[in-house]
Design a protein around this motif. Structure first.
Motif, PDB file in Angstrom:
ATOM      1  N   HIS A  13       0.811  -1.225   0.000  1.00  0.00           N
ATOM      2  CA  HIS A  13       0.000   0.000   0.000  1.00  0.00           C
ATOM      3  C   HIS A  13       0.847   1.279   0.000  1.00  0.00           C
ATOM      4  N   ASP A  39      -2.009  -5.422  -4.109  1.00  0.00           N
ATOM      5  CA  ASP A  39      -2.131  -4.164  -3.366  1.00  0.00           C
ATOM      6  C   ASP A  39      -0.777  -3.575  -2.981  1.00  0.00           C
ATOM      7  N   LEU A  41      -0.166  -0.864  -4.351  1.00  0.00           N
ATOM      8  CA  LEU A  41      -0.642   0.518  -4.404  1.00  0.00           C
ATOM      9  C   LEU A  41      -1.858   0.700  -3.500  1.00  0.00           C
ATOM     10  N   GLY A  42      -2.389   1.938  -3.502  1.00  0.00           N
ATOM     11  CA  GLY A  42      -3.522   2.260  -2.647  1.00  0.00           C
ATOM     12  C   GLY A  42      -3.070   2.814  -1.304  1.00  0.00           C
ATOM     13  N   HIS A  66      -6.882  -2.978  -5.271  1.00  0.00           N
ATOM     14  CA  HIS A  66      -6.537  -1.562  -5.418  1.00  0.00           C
ATOM     15  C   HIS A  66      -5.924  -1.279  -6.791  1.00  0.00           C
ATOM     16  N   GLU A  67      -5.083  -2.192  -7.280  1.00  0.00           N
ATOM     17  CA  GLU A  67      -4.567  -2.009  -8.644  1.00  0.00           C
ATOM     18  C   GLU A  67      -5.687  -2.098  -9.672  1.00  0.00           C
ATOM     19  N   LEU A  70      -7.458   1.179  -9.604  1.00  0.00           N
ATOM     20  CA  LEU A  70      -6.633   2.242 -10.162  1.00  0.00           C
ATOM     21  C   LEU A  70      -6.631   2.188 -11.688  1.00  0.00           C
ATOM     22  N   LEU A  89      -6.242   6.629  -4.483  1.00  0.00           N
ATOM     23  CA  LEU A  89      -5.895   6.081  -5.796  1.00  0.00           C
ATOM     24  C   LEU A  89      -5.830   7.161  -6.864  1.00  0.00           C
ATOM     25  N   GLN A  92      -2.653   8.956  -6.391  1.00  0.00           N
ATOM     26  CA  GLN A  92      -1.530   8.154  -6.874  1.00  0.00           C
ATOM     27  C   GLN A  92      -1.450   8.145  -8.394  1.00  0.00           C
TER      28      GLN A  92
END
Length: 253
Positions: A13, A39, A41-42, A66-67, A70, A89, A92
């Motif tokens: 994350h 995940d 990312l996020g 989360h990906e 996104l 997101l 990002q």
């Protein structure tokens, strides 16, 4: 056949200090391959930096929810609604390069690894975004999946779910690892193993969580690592992301 030592990461994350601490700790334990179970990312303030670090490690990265969100925001196929997840997101997205997004688009929703005899997926062995977060949920997964070894993330809690043969059928047993610990996978057991969350633990222990699996020994071990939580918290607030994303890191919730 000689085994492989897998470094198992999940739910980083965009928390670079946590990822750096984990990689430094894991370096002393020896591993041949890095698997990130979704995940990356996020939530957090270091999306591009985390992707760069995973690329340096030549990590095999799985798609997390989360990906997936996104990428849907990036293509306009998901409407942006108010909320903490969407806010992080979309922030990002503005900080990731076209090359970053192109790499994330290559991440798979599930990989079967014949050398290890395992399935890697974010949520459960049969789902991207369902949770294996209880004995009841694990029982349902085992009913819908006939594999023997599954590695998952998503819950942010390090745990092993195992089947035990009994006169009434399969029993399911859970073993959490709030302070780390090891688990031997018995030859007759089917298991779902979760290394916990690198960047946002939710089991009440704020230390970053990861695991190493030694396929030759069928041995899974969870480690907890201190990291510079304040650095991540300051970056969250400096980015004007929701303050709760900073506060929760101190309490592991």
């Amino acid at each position: 056949m000689p085994g492989v030592r897998l470094l198992l990461l999940s739910d980083t994350h965009a928390n670079l200090p946590a990822l750096e601490a984990v990689l430094q700790d894991a370096a002393s334990r020896r591993y041949e391959q890095v698997i990130h179970l979704g995940d990356a990312l996020g939530y957090g303030p270091f999306p591009a930096e985390v992707l760069a670090r995973l690329r340096e490690e030549d990590a095999t990265c799985l798609l997390g929810n989360h990906e997936q969100m996104l990428l849907e925001y990036a293509t306009g196929t998901r409407p942006v609604r108010e909320g903490i997840v969407a806010q992080a997101l979309t922030w990002q997205l503005g900080r990731l390069s076209p090359e970053d997004l192109a790499w994330v688009r290559t991440w798979k929703d599930g990989i079967d690894d014949p050398d290890v005899g395992a399935r890697y997926r974010h949520g459960t062995p049969v789902s991207l975004d369902q949770y294996a977060d209880s004995v009841t949920a694990a029982r349902e997964v085992f009913q819908n999946w006939q594999g023997r070894l599954g590695f998952v993330g998503h819950t942010h809690v390090p745990v092993a779910y195992a089947t035990l043969n009994a006169p009434v059928g399969e029993w399911i047993k859970a073993q959490p690892f709030p302070e780390g610990g090891s688990y031997m996978v018995a030859p007759t057991t089917r298991v779902i193993l979760n290394p916990g969350s690198v960047g946002q633990p939710r089991d009440g222990n704020p230390r970053a969580s990861y695991a190493i699996y030694d396929s030759a020994r069928a041995h899974f071990e969870v480690f907890r690592v201190d990291y510079d939580i304040a650095r991540t918290q300051e970056a969250v607030l400096a980015a004007e992301l929701p303050p709760v994303l900073a506060a929760r890191l101190s309490v592991g919730k």
